[in-house]
Scaffold this motif. Sequence first.
Motif, PDB file in Angstrom:
ATOM      1  N   ALA A  17       0.839  -1.212   0.000  1.00  8.82           N
ATOM      2  CA  ALA A  17       0.000   0.000   0.000  1.00  8.82           C
ATOM      3  C   ALA A  17       0.867   1.252   0.000  1.00  8.82           C
ATOM      4  CB  ALA A  17      -0.928  -0.006   1.216  1.00  8.82           C
ATOM      5  N   GLU A  18       1.960   1.196   0.718  1.00 14.84           N
ATOM      6  CA  GLU A  18       2.821   2.387   0.829  1.00 14.84           C
ATOM      7  C   GLU A  18       3.591   2.701  -0.451  1.00 14.84           C
ATOM      8  OE1 GLU A  18       3.386   2.656   5.646  1.00 14.84           O
ATOM      9  OE2 GLU A  18       4.940   1.642   4.487  1.00 14.84           O
ATOM     10  N   GLU A  19       3.479   1.837  -1.424  1.00 20.51           N
ATOM     11  CA  GLU A  19       4.098   2.152  -2.719  1.00 20.51           C
ATOM     12  C   GLU A  19       3.351   3.287  -3.417  1.00 20.51           C
ATOM     13  OE1 GLU A  19       4.426  -1.444  -4.995  1.00 20.51           O
ATOM     14  OE2 GLU A  19       5.711  -2.367  -3.480  1.00 20.51           O
ATOM     15  N   LYS A  20       2.093   3.484  -3.068  1.00 21.91           N
ATOM     16  CA  LYS A  20       1.312   4.594  -3.637  1.00 21.91           C
ATOM     17  C   LYS A  20       1.817   5.902  -3.047  1.00 21.91           C
ATOM     18  CE  LYS A  20      -1.798   1.876  -5.679  1.00 21.91           C
ATOM     19  NZ  LYS A  20      -1.910   1.772  -7.126  1.00 21.91           N
ATOM     20  N   LYS A  21       1.677   6.981  -3.835  1.00 23.13           N
ATOM     21  CA  LYS A  21       2.226   8.256  -3.362  1.00 23.13           C
ATOM     22  C   LYS A  21       1.173   9.170  -2.726  1.00 23.13           C
ATOM     23  CE  LYS A  21       6.111   8.376  -6.571  1.00 23.13           C
ATOM     24  NZ  LYS A  21       5.783   7.502  -7.704  1.00 23.13           N
ATOM     25  N   CYS A  22      -0.083   8.768  -2.804  1.00 20.94           N
ATOM     26  CA  CYS A  22      -1.160   9.576  -2.217  1.00 20.94           C
ATOM     27  C   CYS A  22      -1.734   8.802  -1.030  1.00 20.94           C
ATOM     28  CB  CYS A  22      -2.222   9.817  -3.277  1.00 20.94           C
ATOM     29  SG  CYS A  22      -3.856  10.176  -2.640  1.00 20.94           S
ATOM     30  N   THR A  23      -1.972   9.479   0.087  1.00 20.55           N
ATOM     31  CA  THR A  23      -2.408   8.755   1.285  1.00 20.55           C
ATOM     32  C   THR A  23      -3.803   8.116   1.120  1.00 20.55           C
ATOM     33  OG1 THR A  23      -3.156  10.839   2.212  1.00 20.55           O
ATOM     34  CG2 THR A  23      -1.039  10.036   2.974  1.00 20.55           C
ATOM     35  N   LYS A  59     -14.605   6.374  -3.814  1.00 19.05           N
ATOM     36  CA  LYS A  59     -15.254   7.646  -4.140  1.00 19.05           C
ATOM     37  C   LYS A  59     -14.293   8.808  -3.900  1.00 19.05           C
ATOM     38  CE  LYS A  59     -19.668   8.408  -3.057  1.00 19.05           C
ATOM     39  NZ  LYS A  59     -20.841   8.506  -2.130  1.00 19.05           N
ATOM     40  N   LEU A  60     -13.514   8.701  -2.837  1.00 20.00           N
ATOM     41  CA  LEU A  60     -12.545   9.768  -2.537  1.00 20.00           C
ATOM     42  C   LEU A  60     -11.468   9.873  -3.620  1.00 20.00           C
ATOM     43  CD1 LEU A  60     -12.073   9.379   1.293  1.00 20.00           C
ATOM     44  CD2 LEU A  60     -12.322  11.572   0.158  1.00 20.00           C
ATOM     45  N   VAL A  61     -11.009   8.733  -4.099  1.00 18.55           N
ATOM     46  CA  VAL A  61      -9.970   8.740  -5.137  1.00 18.55           C
ATOM     47  C   VAL A  61     -10.527   9.255  -6.463  1.00 18.55           C
ATOM     48  CG1 VAL A  61      -8.530   7.213  -6.563  1.00 18.55           C
ATOM     49  CG2 VAL A  61      -8.510   6.963  -4.096  1.00 18.55           C
ATOM     50  N   SER A  62     -11.809   8.953  -6.724  1.00 20.81           N
ATOM     51  CA  SER A  62     -12.355   9.346  -8.023  1.00 20.81           C
ATOM     52  C   SER A  62     -13.087  10.683  -8.004  1.00 20.81           C
ATOM     53  CB  SER A  62     -13.273   8.250  -8.564  1.00 20.81           C
ATOM     54  OG  SER A  62     -14.285   7.992  -7.621  1.00 20.81           O
ATOM     55  N   GLY A  63     -12.924  11.436  -6.925  1.00 24.11           N
ATOM     56  CA  GLY A  63     -13.472  12.796  -6.895  1.00 24.11           C
ATOM     57  C   GLY A  63     -14.975  12.859  -6.703  1.00 24.11           C
ATOM     58  N   GLU A  64     -15.583  11.795  -6.181  1.00 24.43           N
ATOM     59  CA  GLU A  64     -17.045  11.783  -6.036  1.00 24.43           C
ATOM     60  C   GLU A  64     -17.482  11.776  -4.579  1.00 24.43           C
ATOM     61  OE1 GLU A  64     -17.932   8.158  -8.014  1.00 24.43           O
ATOM     62  OE2 GLU A  64     -17.076   8.874  -9.890  1.00 24.43           O
ATOM     63  N   ASP A 101      -7.110  12.329   9.186  1.00 23.20           N
ATOM     64  CA  ASP A 101      -7.290  13.742   9.547  1.00 23.20           C
ATOM     65  C   ASP A 101      -6.241  14.657   8.912  1.00 23.20           C
ATOM     66  OD1 ASP A 101      -9.572  13.441  11.129  1.00 23.20           O
ATOM     67  OD2 ASP A 101      -8.380  12.716  12.820  1.00 23.20           O
ATOM     68  N   SER A 102      -5.339  14.092   8.150  1.00 21.05           N
ATOM     69  CA  SER A 102      -4.281  14.929   7.558  1.00 21.05           C
ATOM     70  C   SER A 102      -4.867  15.817   6.456  1.00 21.05           C
ATOM     71  CB  SER A 102      -3.176  14.050   6.982  1.00 21.05           C
ATOM     72  OG  SER A 102      -3.668  13.339   5.860  1.00 21.05           O
ATOM     73  N   GLU A 103      -4.200  16.933   6.207  1.00 21.22           N
ATOM     74  CA  GLU A 103      -4.658  17.866   5.157  1.00 21.22           C
ATOM     75  C   GLU A 103      -4.688  17.183   3.803  1.00 21.22           C
ATOM     76  OE1 GLU A 103      -2.846  21.719   4.595  1.00 21.22           O
ATOM     77  OE2 GLU A 103      -2.982  22.047   6.758  1.00 21.22           O
ATOM     78  N   GLU A 104      -3.694  16.319   3.585  1.00 24.16           N
ATOM     79  CA  GLU A 104      -3.640  15.642   2.280  1.00 24.16           C
ATOM     80  C   GLU A 104      -4.877  14.770   2.067  1.00 24.16           C
ATOM     81  OE1 GLU A 104       0.037  13.526   1.233  1.00 24.16           O
ATOM     82  OE2 GLU A 104      -1.242  12.135   0.140  1.00 24.16           O
ATOM     83  N   PHE A 105      -5.292  14.088   3.118  1.00 19.52           N
ATOM     84  CA  PHE A 105      -6.451  13.195   3.019  1.00 19.52           C
ATOM     85  C   PHE A 105      -7.743  14.001   2.834  1.00 19.52           C
ATOM     86  CE2 PHE A 105      -9.031   9.546   3.763  1.00 19.52           C
ATOM     87  CZ  PHE A 105      -8.201   8.424   3.708  1.00 19.52           C
ATOM     88  N   THR A 106      -7.961  14.960   3.731  1.00 19.15           N
ATOM     89  CA  THR A 106      -9.222  15.720   3.687  1.00 19.15           C
ATOM     90  C   THR A 106      -9.288  16.629   2.461  1.00 19.15           C
ATOM     91  OG1 THR A 106      -8.274  17.422   5.123  1.00 19.15           O
ATOM     92  CG2 THR A 106      -9.531  15.679   6.197  1.00 19.15           C
ATOM     93  N   GLN A 117      -1.692  12.819  -7.568  1.00 18.64           N
ATOM     94  CA  GLN A 117      -1.689  11.410  -7.945  1.00 18.64           C
ATOM     95  C   GLN A 117      -3.055  10.923  -8.415  1.00 18.64           C
ATOM     96  OE1 GLN A 117       1.123   9.233  -7.926  1.00 18.64           O
ATOM     97  NE2 GLN A 117       2.036  11.267  -7.824  1.00 18.64           N
ATOM     98  N   CYS A 118      -4.117  11.599  -7.962  1.00 20.16           N
ATOM     99  CA  CYS A 118      -5.464  11.165  -8.350  1.00 20.16           C
ATOM    100  C   CYS A 118      -5.899  11.953  -9.582  1.00 20.16           C
ATOM    101  CB  CYS A 118      -6.447  11.382  -7.197  1.00 20.16           C
ATOM    102  SG  CYS A 118      -6.044  10.411  -5.731  1.00 20.16           S
ATOM    103  N   ALA A 119      -6.051  11.255 -10.693  1.00 22.18           N
ATOM    104  CA  ALA A 119      -6.351  11.926 -11.959  1.00 22.18           C
ATOM    105  C   ALA A 119      -7.602  12.780 -11.878  1.00 22.18           C
ATOM    106  CB  ALA A 119      -6.497  10.884 -13.061  1.00 22.18           C
ATOM    107  N   ALA A 120      -8.567  12.359 -11.070  1.00 21.64           N
ATOM    108  CA  ALA A 120      -9.834  13.092 -10.986  1.00 21.64           C
ATOM    109  C   ALA A 120      -9.652  14.502 -10.431  1.00 21.64           C
ATOM    110  CB  ALA A 120     -10.812  12.322 -10.110  1.00 21.64           C
ATOM    111  N   TYR A 121      -8.537  14.760  -9.759  1.00 19.89           N
ATOM    112  CA  TYR A 121      -8.327  16.070  -9.133  1.00 19.89           C
ATOM    113  C   TYR A 121      -7.329  16.926  -9.889  1.00 19.89           C
ATOM    114  CZ  TYR A 121     -10.676  13.857  -5.219  1.00 19.89           C
ATOM    115  OH  TYR A 121     -11.592  13.216  -4.438  1.00 19.89           O
TER     116      TYR A 121
END
Length: 199
Positions: A17-23, A59-64, A101-106, A117-121
């Motif tokens: 999982a940690e290979e991904k660059k977005c939390t 849903k969070l990854v796909s911007g929905e 609760d991190s800024e990156e997540f929210t 990293q998320c194309a939708a954003y």
Amino acid sequence: MTEEKKVLKMEDVKAMAEEKKCTVQQALSFVEIFLDGPMCGRCFPCSMGSYEARIRLKKLVSGEASEEDLAVVKMIAATMAEASMCKKGKDTAKFILDNIDSEEFTGHITGVCAPNQCAAYAKYIIVPEACTMCGDCLAACKDHAIIGEKAKPWASGIHPFEIAQKRCTQCGECLKVCPDNAVRCLSVKDFAEKETVGV
Ligand code: SF4
Ligand code: SF4
Ligand code: SF4
């Protein structure tokens, strides 16, 4: 003879999982790998919680996603941390809770994936002043989203290239090939603000 599927250890799930660059992608990846492997389904908070968390994290990854989705993921993880029958469920919950609760997540519910990293954003634009009309992005774009004509030595005037947003699939190839740093990746939020003020 059928080969038996090797069940991953939880430390392997975490490392993958940690290979991904977005939390958020990390959390989704963790839950997906967990569901596909170590999750045994013997207790309700972990099994149902993981399935529902996967839906909300997607849903969070796909911007929905909305604030409600974020709150539900948090509630699920808190319940899993408390009520899961074994450490595997608790570890999965902890992985989510450590970042939620991190800024990156929210940021994902306000149109921002900070590490892009998320194309939708993501929105790709060409800065007209920086474009030298070399045509490299035009050749790299498989989706025919770049508009422009390569500079000709005998023609005068500057006609910078543009990106047709409706055709752009946010693959990022144009950014990789541009030799003049004229392609930029903006968050959906920054892009909307830029459009509003007409910069
Ligand atoms: S917490 Fe443990 S026992 Fe319960 S479903 Fe998850 S892996 Fe199985
Ligand atoms: S991000 Fe991809 S699809 Fe969009 S303009 Fe660039 S190369 Fe084309
Ligand atoms: S690669 Fe860069 S400089 Fe070349 S045309 Fe595209 S945006 Fe302009």
